[in-house]
Design an enzyme around this catalytic site. Structure first.
Site, PDB file in Angstrom:
ATOM      1  N   ARG A  89       0.863  -1.176   0.000  1.00 54.64           N
ATOM      2  CA  ARG A  89       0.000   0.000   0.000  1.00 54.64           C
ATOM      3  C   ARG A  89       0.904   1.232   0.000  1.00 54.64           C
ATOM      4  NH1 ARG A  89      -0.532   2.450   4.949  1.00 54.64           N
ATOM      5  NH2 ARG A  89       0.484   1.389   6.698  1.00 54.64           N
ATOM      6  N   ARG A 117      -2.668  10.688   2.443  1.00 54.97           N
ATOM      7  CA  ARG A 117      -3.407  11.418   3.477  1.00 54.97           C
ATOM      8  C   ARG A 117      -4.089  12.644   2.872  1.00 54.97           C
ATOM      9  NH1 ARG A 117       1.366  11.720   8.011  1.00 54.97           N
ATOM     10  NH2 ARG A 117       1.599   9.470   8.357  1.00 54.97           N
ATOM     11  N   ARG A 127      21.044  -5.488   0.318  1.00 55.14           N
ATOM     12  CA  ARG A 127      21.452  -4.215  -0.254  1.00 55.14           C
ATOM     13  C   ARG A 127      22.352  -3.532   0.761  1.00 55.14           C
ATOM     14  NH1 ARG A 127      21.888  -2.537  -5.088  1.00 55.14           N
ATOM     15  NH2 ARG A 127      21.021  -0.444  -4.784  1.00 55.14           N
ATOM     16  N   ARG A 180      19.391  10.290  -0.590  1.00 59.88           N
ATOM     17  CA  ARG A 180      18.994  11.328   0.355  1.00 59.88           C
ATOM     18  C   ARG A 180      20.208  12.015   0.954  1.00 59.88           C
ATOM     19  NH1 ARG A 180      16.290   8.045   5.479  1.00 59.88           N
ATOM     20  NH2 ARG A 180      17.943   6.531   5.824  1.00 59.88           N
ATOM     21  N   GLU A 190      23.692   9.633   1.060  1.00 63.09           N
ATOM     22  CA  GLU A 190      23.508   8.192   1.209  1.00 63.09           C
ATOM     23  C   GLU A 190      23.343   7.539  -0.167  1.00 63.09           C
ATOM     24  OE1 GLU A 190      19.978   5.677   3.207  1.00 63.09           O
ATOM     25  OE2 GLU A 190      21.044   6.992   4.610  1.00 63.09           O
ATOM     26  N   TYR A 198      13.569  -7.096   7.827  1.00 63.17           N
ATOM     27  CA  TYR A 198      13.713  -5.674   8.121  1.00 63.17           C
ATOM     28  C   TYR A 198      12.965  -5.352   9.407  1.00 63.17           C
ATOM     29  CZ  TYR A 198      13.680  -0.643   7.850  1.00 63.17           C
ATOM     30  OH  TYR A 198      13.857   0.682   8.142  1.00 63.17           O
ATOM     31  N   ASP A 226      12.304  -2.194  12.362  1.00 61.09           N
ATOM     32  CA  ASP A 226      12.530  -0.873  12.936  1.00 61.09           C
ATOM     33  C   ASP A 226      13.076  -1.061  14.345  1.00 61.09           C
ATOM     34  OD1 ASP A 226      11.767   0.821  10.839  1.00 61.09           O
ATOM     35  OD2 ASP A 226       9.642   0.531  11.310  1.00 61.09           O
TER      36      ASP A 226
END
Length: 369
Positions: free
Chosen positions: A172, A176, A249, A280, A300, A348, A350
């Site tokens: 998804r 917003r 990666r 970025r 980066e 992955y 957080d």
């Protein structure tokens, strides 16, 4: 009797919290870390009075009250809110996609106008079954947002054409219809005041730590000095690549100290076109609202991974997941080894998820008699 109850391989969040919680329960732990510092990829180094995120931007965010209270008991967090902006061919756009973004792209001013515009652009894709990431993104947000903010940025991230990436990578895309630039929806968000390294120093206070120590260079010795192991390194390496090598990666960081007070006005600016090789620029002082005379920026660059580079992101495609599942079965058969973290679980995570995972696994271990 062996010298240690637990050997912890790796001084990132999973290993450090495990060592802290086990020590509280009366176990004797040794933490070994192949780098020359603790804190793993969360390591921050003070340069010119600025806490530099040495391995990329780390913003702590969570909906879990227990996890938020846990880290705040170690260090006070500031009120930093992640509101990145995207640069494409000299124009700036707010992220995540919100009413500010839609106004910048189309000049629309109301949620209905924005929704109508997205519906108009996705109409021709509504009946397709996406076969790749490009088709999935077009079906979700249409041509303009895809071309400006997704296509080339994603290609830089993964090093392949978007048409070669599976559709499931983008399940998804958050859209917003409010003027809200807060990237995360979590209740709690911030940066530890004074940098992340302080958290790890507090967790490891009084615990034996050996830096610049590679588990695999003296594996037999380390396996013989502890009853149990908590392993946070690459799971395929632990099993001598018996089922094949996993792919990742990697990233390259280019740091620069500038004699200006404020370079880009924001902690994170994404560069979404192929005009720049980097994805970025991070300006570290803005994570802690710094007012230093100089500033430090980091460009980066994503890059293909090899064994001489740091593995950052698992490539969770069908081939790699099949290899990992073979290692997972081997791991589950070992009674005295706990595997945890991005590399050991090939997933992955957080930061708050790592904290939660470590706490959950350590709760299952009873206090030492």
């Amino acid at each position: 009797m062996k010298k240690y109850d637990y050997l912890i391989v790796g001084a990132g969040f999973f290993g450090t919290i495990s060592a802290f919680e086990l020590t509280k329960k009366g176990y004797k732990c040794l933490v070994i870390e192949k780098r020359n510092h603790i804190a793993g990829n969360c390591y921050t180094e003070n340069v010119e009075g600025i806490n530099v995120h040495k391995y990329g931007a780390h913003i702590f965010h969570t909906n879990d009250q227990e996890i938020w209270d846990y880290v705040n008991a170690l260090v006070e967090f500031n009120r930093y809110t992640n509101s990145p902006v995207a640069m494409n061919n000299g124009k700036l756009y707010n992220l995540p996609f919100n009413m500010n973004t839609f106004y910048q792209i189309w000049g629309v001013k109301t949620p209905k106008e924005a929704a109508d515009k997205i519906a108009e652009q996705t109409e021709k894709y509504k009946d397709i079954t996406p076969k790749n990431l490009e088709e999935q993104a077009l079906k979700l947000v249409g041509d303009d947002i895809y071309k400006l903010l997704i296509k080339e940025y994603t290609e830089k991230q993964w090093g392949v054409k978007v048409t070669e990436l599976p559709a499931f990578i983008i399940k998804r895309l958050p859209v917003r219809f409010t003027f809200d630039n807060n990237y995360f929806n979590d209740r709690f968000q911030g940066i530890p005041m004074g940098g992340y390294t302080i958290i790890f120093e507090k967790l490891l206070d009084g615990i034996e730590v050996q830096l610049e120590t590679d588990f695999f260079e003296n594996r037999a010795y380390f396996e013989n000095i502890a009853e149990n192991i908590i392993y946070t390194g690459p799971i395929d390496k632990f099993f001598n690549y018996e089922a094949g090598k996993l792919n990742y990666r990697s990233l390259r960081f280019e740091n620069e100290t500038l004699d200006v007070e404020n370079f880009q006005g924001n902690a994170v600016v994404n560069y979404t076109s192929h005009e720049e090789a980097f994805t970025r620029i991070i300006e570290h002082k803005h994570f802690e609202f710094g007012t230093q005379e100089k500033t430090i920026i980091t460009r980066e660059y994503p890059q293909d991974w090899n064994e001489n580079l740091e593995p950052y992101y698992p490539v969770n495609d069908e081939v790699n997941n099949t290899i990992y599942n073979a290692y997972k079965k081997k791991a589950e058969a070992l009674e005295n080894v706990i595997f945890g973290g991005r590399l050991a679980e090939y997933k992955y995570y957080d930061m708050h998820q790592i904290v939660g995972s470590a706490l959950a696994k350590m709760k299952k271990i009873p206090a030492k008699n």
